[in-house]
Design a protein around this motif. Structure first.
Motif, PDB file in Angstrom:
ATOM      1  N   LEU A 153       0.851  -1.193   0.000  1.00 13.65           N
ATOM      2  CA  LEU A 153       0.000   0.000   0.000  1.00 13.65           C
ATOM      3  C   LEU A 153       0.887   1.244   0.000  1.00 13.65           C
ATOM      4  O   LEU A 153       2.007   1.208   0.521  1.00 13.65           O
ATOM      5  CB  LEU A 153      -0.890   0.024   1.247  1.00 13.65           C
ATOM      6  CG  LEU A 153      -1.883  -1.119   1.451  1.00 13.65           C
ATOM      7  CD1 LEU A 153      -2.527  -1.006   2.830  1.00 13.65           C
ATOM      8  CD2 LEU A 153      -2.948  -1.118   0.367  1.00 13.65           C
ATOM      9  N   THR A 179     -11.629   9.293   3.379  1.00 14.13           N
ATOM     10  CA  THR A 179     -11.219   9.105   1.994  1.00 14.13           C
ATOM     11  C   THR A 179     -10.204   7.956   1.963  1.00 14.13           C
ATOM     12  O   THR A 179      -9.747   7.485   3.005  1.00 14.13           O
ATOM     13  CB  THR A 179     -10.574  10.387   1.434  1.00 14.13           C
ATOM     14  OG1 THR A 179      -9.516  10.783   2.313  1.00 14.13           O
ATOM     15  CG2 THR A 179     -11.598  11.514   1.335  1.00 14.13           C
ATOM     16  N   ASN A 180      -9.826   7.523   0.766  1.00 10.92           N
ATOM     17  CA  ASN A 180      -8.933   6.374   0.629  1.00 10.92           C
ATOM     18  C   ASN A 180      -7.541   6.643   1.193  1.00 10.92           C
ATOM     19  O   ASN A 180      -6.935   7.679   0.906  1.00 10.92           O
ATOM     20  CB  ASN A 180      -8.799   5.982  -0.845  1.00 10.92           C
ATOM     21  CG  ASN A 180     -10.089   5.448  -1.420  1.00 10.92           C
ATOM     22  OD1 ASN A 180     -11.135   5.508  -0.796  1.00 10.92           O
ATOM     23  ND2 ASN A 180     -10.017   4.912  -2.627  1.00 10.92           N
ATOM     24  N   CYS A 181      -7.057   5.703   1.991  1.00 15.23           N
ATOM     25  CA  CYS A 181      -5.716   5.781   2.558  1.00 15.23           C
ATOM     26  C   CYS A 181      -5.386   4.413   3.154  1.00 15.23           C
ATOM     27  O   CYS A 181      -6.292   3.613   3.418  1.00 15.23           O
ATOM     28  CB  CYS A 181      -5.635   6.862   3.641  1.00 15.23           C
ATOM     29  SG  CYS A 181      -6.795   6.641   5.000  1.00 15.23           S
ATOM     30  N   GLU A 230     -14.912  -0.685  -5.046  1.00 20.61           N
ATOM     31  CA  GLU A 230     -13.486  -0.482  -4.768  1.00 20.61           C
ATOM     32  C   GLU A 230     -13.032  -1.321  -3.576  1.00 20.61           C
ATOM     33  O   GLU A 230     -11.883  -1.778  -3.533  1.00 20.61           O
ATOM     34  CB  GLU A 230     -13.198   0.996  -4.520  1.00 20.61           C
ATOM     35  CG  GLU A 230     -11.729   1.361  -4.548  1.00 20.61           C
ATOM     36  CD  GLU A 230     -11.098   1.244  -5.925  1.00 20.61           C
ATOM     37  OE1 GLU A 230      -9.867   1.309  -6.012  1.00 20.61           O
ATOM     38  OE2 GLU A 230     -11.844   1.077  -6.924  1.00 20.61           O
ATOM     39  N   TYR A 287      -1.609   2.193  -4.892  1.00 21.51           N
ATOM     40  CA  TYR A 287      -1.278   3.595  -4.591  1.00 21.51           C
ATOM     41  C   TYR A 287      -2.576   4.387  -4.522  1.00 21.51           C
ATOM     42  O   TYR A 287      -3.389   4.338  -5.454  1.00 21.51           O
ATOM     43  CB  TYR A 287      -0.378   4.180  -5.678  1.00 21.51           C
ATOM     44  CG  TYR A 287       1.004   3.570  -5.725  1.00 21.51           C
ATOM     45  CD1 TYR A 287       2.095   4.241  -5.180  1.00 21.51           C
ATOM     46  CD2 TYR A 287       1.219   2.322  -6.303  1.00 21.51           C
ATOM     47  CE1 TYR A 287       3.374   3.689  -5.221  1.00 21.51           C
ATOM     48  CE2 TYR A 287       2.493   1.750  -6.344  1.00 21.51           C
ATOM     49  CZ  TYR A 287       3.559   2.439  -5.793  1.00 21.51           C
ATOM     50  OH  TYR A 287       4.824   1.883  -5.829  1.00 21.51           O
ATOM     51  N   TYR A 288      -2.773   5.114  -3.435  1.00 26.54           N
ATOM     52  CA  TYR A 288      -3.995   5.896  -3.280  1.00 26.54           C
ATOM     53  C   TYR A 288      -3.798   7.314  -3.819  1.00 26.54           C
ATOM     54  O   TYR A 288      -2.833   7.998  -3.441  1.00 26.54           O
ATOM     55  CB  TYR A 288      -4.431   5.942  -1.813  1.00 26.54           C
ATOM     56  CG  TYR A 288      -4.980   4.610  -1.345  1.00 26.54           C
ATOM     57  CD1 TYR A 288      -6.088   4.053  -1.979  1.00 26.54           C
ATOM     58  CD2 TYR A 288      -4.378   3.905  -0.314  1.00 26.54           C
ATOM     59  CE1 TYR A 288      -6.586   2.829  -1.583  1.00 26.54           C
ATOM     60  CE2 TYR A 288      -4.869   2.680   0.100  1.00 26.54           C
ATOM     61  CZ  TYR A 288      -5.969   2.145  -0.549  1.00 26.54           C
ATOM     62  OH  TYR A 288      -6.469   0.921  -0.168  1.00 26.54           O
ATOM     63  N   LEU A 347     -13.408   3.711  -1.036  1.00 23.96           N
ATOM     64  CA  LEU A 347     -13.295   2.371  -0.472  1.00 23.96           C
ATOM     65  C   LEU A 347     -14.560   1.953   0.274  1.00 23.96           C
ATOM     66  O   LEU A 347     -14.797   0.767   0.478  1.00 23.96           O
ATOM     67  CB  LEU A 347     -12.091   2.298   0.478  1.00 23.96           C
ATOM     68  CG  LEU A 347     -10.736   2.040  -0.191  1.00 23.96           C
ATOM     69  CD1 LEU A 347      -9.606   2.347   0.787  1.00 23.96           C
ATOM     70  CD2 LEU A 347     -10.633   0.615  -0.696  1.00 23.96           C
ATOM     71  N   SER A 356      -5.789   3.816  -6.923  1.00 17.78           N
ATOM     72  CA  SER A 356      -7.131   3.705  -6.340  1.00 17.78           C
ATOM     73  C   SER A 356      -7.658   5.092  -5.984  1.00 17.78           C
ATOM     74  O   SER A 356      -6.990   5.853  -5.282  1.00 17.78           O
ATOM     75  CB  SER A 356      -7.091   2.829  -5.082  1.00 17.78           C
ATOM     76  OG  SER A 356      -8.330   2.839  -4.417  1.00 17.78           O
ATOM     77  N   PHE A 357      -8.851   5.401  -6.501  1.00 25.97           N
ATOM     78  CA  PHE A 357      -9.461   6.696  -6.170  1.00 25.97           C
ATOM     79  C   PHE A 357     -10.964   6.607  -5.950  1.00 25.97           C
ATOM     80  O   PHE A 357     -11.555   7.499  -5.368  1.00 25.97           O
ATOM     81  CB  PHE A 357      -9.150   7.752  -7.243  1.00 25.97           C
ATOM     82  CG  PHE A 357      -9.415   7.303  -8.657  1.00 25.97           C
ATOM     83  CD1 PHE A 357     -10.685   7.361  -9.187  1.00 25.97           C
ATOM     84  CD2 PHE A 357      -8.383   6.830  -9.447  1.00 25.97           C
ATOM     85  CE1 PHE A 357     -10.932   6.961 -10.496  1.00 25.97           C
ATOM     86  CE2 PHE A 357      -8.611   6.424 -10.753  1.00 25.97           C
ATOM     87  CZ  PHE A 357      -9.898   6.482 -11.279  1.00 25.97           C
ATOM     88  N   LYS A 398       0.654   5.844   0.082  1.00 22.25           N
ATOM     89  CA  LYS A 398      -0.088   7.108   0.066  1.00 22.25           C
ATOM     90  C   LYS A 398       0.916   8.240  -0.101  1.00 22.25           C
ATOM     91  O   LYS A 398       2.113   8.077   0.187  1.00 22.25           O
ATOM     92  CB  LYS A 398      -0.879   7.295   1.363  1.00 22.25           C
ATOM     93  CG  LYS A 398      -0.011   7.507   2.602  1.00 22.25           C
ATOM     94  CD  LYS A 398      -0.871   7.785   3.826  1.00 22.25           C
ATOM     95  CE  LYS A 398       0.006   7.943   5.082  1.00 22.25           C
ATOM     96  NZ  LYS A 398      -0.813   8.210   6.292  1.00 22.25           N
ATOM     97  N   SER A 438     -10.059  -3.993  -3.558  1.00 18.59           N
ATOM     98  CA  SER A 438      -8.877  -3.893  -2.694  1.00 18.59           C
ATOM     99  C   SER A 438      -8.458  -5.263  -2.181  1.00 18.59           C
ATOM    100  O   SER A 438      -7.265  -5.541  -2.009  1.00 18.59           O
ATOM    101  CB  SER A 438      -9.137  -2.931  -1.526  1.00 18.59           C
ATOM    102  OG  SER A 438     -10.010  -3.497  -0.567  1.00 18.59           O
TER     103      SER A 438
END
Length: 582
Positions: A23, A66-68, A222, A237-238, A217, A213-214, A25, A226
């Motif tokens: 993963l 948000t995605n992380c 999404e 990668y977010y 989640l 990934s945007f 960020k 994942s």
């Protein structure tokens, strides 16, 4: 080992790939990465922290961010102790949070940033809020995590051993286009059975591919992806935000990403707008390539002369499109709503394989998916049924589904559950048709309406056709119990500006332009052109141009960018009535 619960995917990835970057960020301009082993270490520590806090098996933990990577840490950590995650969209209202906190009986809340905290705090009551960022009034994530640093891993293993594949791992509250959100109950087996099948049809190489990934989640599309990425050994990668996707694509150079049609439409519109900015031979060349691409069918032989032209178009024009996406994309998965066939055609012609799929939160989610090769792709269809899933078409055309991916029901809603699950079949609410293993969606059952003349109209099909115009951004077809269909149209103001520039029409303001006679005449022609594809009783006889876009924030779109038809009808009642009264 064969994973049977979703958190089993962590040791599975370590054993098979042992990723240096599982993963990632972006923080302060640099990418922060987490290996497979670091992922396991943090997830185990967080599970122990949750136990130390007092979270028990079956307790609900809310997750709003948000995605992380922290999103994944918490999702997996909650699962390992037999608790149930309740993910929510950062974009919904405080009233929605209040309803879900109460309905799900949430015990603890995790938030991503201050804006979410400010919405959640007033309705959280006595519940503690943990923040991934340093926010006054919230428990710092690092401080919460430290509770588990001296925990006993043997205790955690005992908890993991008690979690069964048929246990609930999440309740996902669907945004819905009407009414209160419903809590979809999904088990480990529901999602894992689906993920294992979907993973088989990815074309990006196992173990070495990168993903950007945007999509949220908290949405099953999404989220399930994942888990598939873990199985496939992909590095995720977010994106920093929706605004930085273009920049992040160039940095990460992903081999794969998921998207929704709305974003592809925006990408396409920006590309076309760039084409309008060109002049002379360059402009002619651009639109020659574009028109060539719009005729493309990847599943058919287009002939030697066409192939020669397309090869030239790819070298001169389409290569720049691929570069804008990072230059290495092998597959783009599109879901959540219908993809315009013309977009699929032009992207495939440009060597960008956009593969449409179909599913719902209630089906964990995938029912069918396009196979990303020239032999099996069918433009206008949502792919082939995935393994282990049965589909049949009811007498009224509704798609019915049976399989290990089908939800357990709606949380605390036995009547709604009984309505959706009958005789083992889940009723999707979508209308479609089967051709062997291939599935096509023709409309939403509840969105179809009948005119006063007794004729049925399928609005979604019409809306997609009308939106092919570069001057139309959003559109709703209406007309239930009326003499004829009509439409509310939100112009593509970027497209309109380009049109005005081309025609030498001075552009003042959006609101003023849509009332100008020469602009209305242009939209008359656009509507007339789209109407040719439909029977007389379906055609839009009158329309109203609107000066403001529909957004999630203003309430007309769901978080997955579907139209909230009921809300739009209520909000624009006066405009709709005026169409039929004048």
């Amino acid at each position: 080992m064969q994973p049977t619960r979703l958190f089993d995917l962590i040791p599975y990835q370590i054993a098979k790939f042992d990723k240096e970057v599982a993963l990632a960020k972006k923080l302060n301009g640099s990418w922060v990465t987490y290996s497979s082993r670091k992922l396991k270490e943090i997830v185990d520590t967080l599970s122990l922290a949750l136990l130390d806090y007092g979270i028990k098996p079956g307790d609900k933990v809310a997750l709003i961010s948000t995605n992380c990577p922290e999103w994944n840490f918490l999702d997996l950590a909650v699962q390992q102790i037999g608790a149930i995650s309740v993910p929510m969209y950062p974009t919904i209202t405080s009233a929605d949070y209040e309803y879900i906190f109460g309905h799900a009986e949430v015990k603890l809340i995790f938030v991503g940033d201050e804006s979410i905290f400010e919405k959640a705090k007033p309705v959280a009551g006595s519940l503690d809020i943990v923040s991934f960022n340093d926010i006054e009034g919230a428990i710092r994530f690092e401080d919460f995590l430290s509770r588990g640093e001296n925990g006993d891993l043997a205790v955690l293993e005992a908890h993991k051993d008690k979690v069964r594949p048929e246990d609930l791992f999440t309740i996902i509250y669907t945004s819905g286009t009407t009414g209160r959100p419903k809590g979809v109950m999904l088990t480990h087996h529901n999602v894992l059975s689906n993920v294992m099948q979907v993973g088989k049809i990815f074309t990006a190489p196992v173990g070495t591919s990168r993903v950007l990934s945007f999509l949220p989640l908290c949405h099953i599309f999404e989220r399930a992806a994942s888990f598939a990425y873990i199985i496939m050994g992909y590095s995720v990668y977010y994106a920093e935000s929706m605004e930085t996707i273009g920049e992040n694509l160039k940095e990460v150079k992903p081999h794969l990403f998921n998207t929704v049609p709305r974003l592809l439409e925006k990408i396409y519109d920006k590309i076309v707008a760039k084409g309008y900015e060109l002049s002379g031979a360059k402009r002619g060349l651009f639109f020659w390539a574009l028109n060539l691409g719009l005729k493309y069918d990847p599943g058919k032989s287009m002939g030697a002369w066409y192939d020669f032209q397309l090869k030239l178009a790819n070298k001169l024009i389409f290569s720049k499109w691929r570069e804008a996406l990072g230059g290495e994309v092998l597959q783009i998965n599109s879901g959540a709503s219908a993809l315009q066939p013309r977009l699929a055609r032009v992207f495939w012609s440009a060597g960008i394989k956009v593969c449409e799929g179909y599913g719902l939160t209630e089906t964990s989610p995938v029912i069918s998916a396009s196979i990303c090769n020239f032999e099996e792709i069918r433009i206008g269809w949502v792919g082939k049924l995935i393994e282990d899933i049965e589909v049949k078409i009811a007498e009224d055309g509704e798609i019915l589904v049976k399989g290990p991916n089908v939800m357990q029901g709606y949380y605390k809603e036995p009547e709604l559950t009984a309505e959706a699950l009958k005789d083992g079949w889940f009723h999707t609410g979508d209308i479609g048709e089967l051709d062997g293993p291939y599935l096509r969606i023709t409309d939403r059952k509840k969105e179809m309406f009948k005119t006063s003349g007794g004729k049925y109209v399928a609005p979604q099909v019409m809306e997609n056709k009308f939106k092919e115009s570069p001057l139309i951004d959003q559109l709703l077809v209406t007309g239930e119990n009326r003499n004829y269909p009509s439409a509310l149209i939100v112009p593509s103001f970027d497209g309109l500006k380009e049109y005005c520039k081309h025609k030498g029409i001075p552009y003042t303001s959006d609101a003023e332009m849509i009332s100008k006679p020469e602009i209305i005449e242009k939209y008359d022609r656009e509507v007339e052109n789209a109407n040719k594809y439909f029977a007389k009783w379906e055609q839009v006889k009158r329309y109203k141009l609107l000066g403001q876009s529909w957004t999630i924030e203003t309430g007309e779109l769901t978080p997955t960018m579907k139209l909230k038809r009921k809300i739009i009808h209520e909000k624009y009642k006066a405009e709709i009535d005026s169409i039929y009264s004048s």
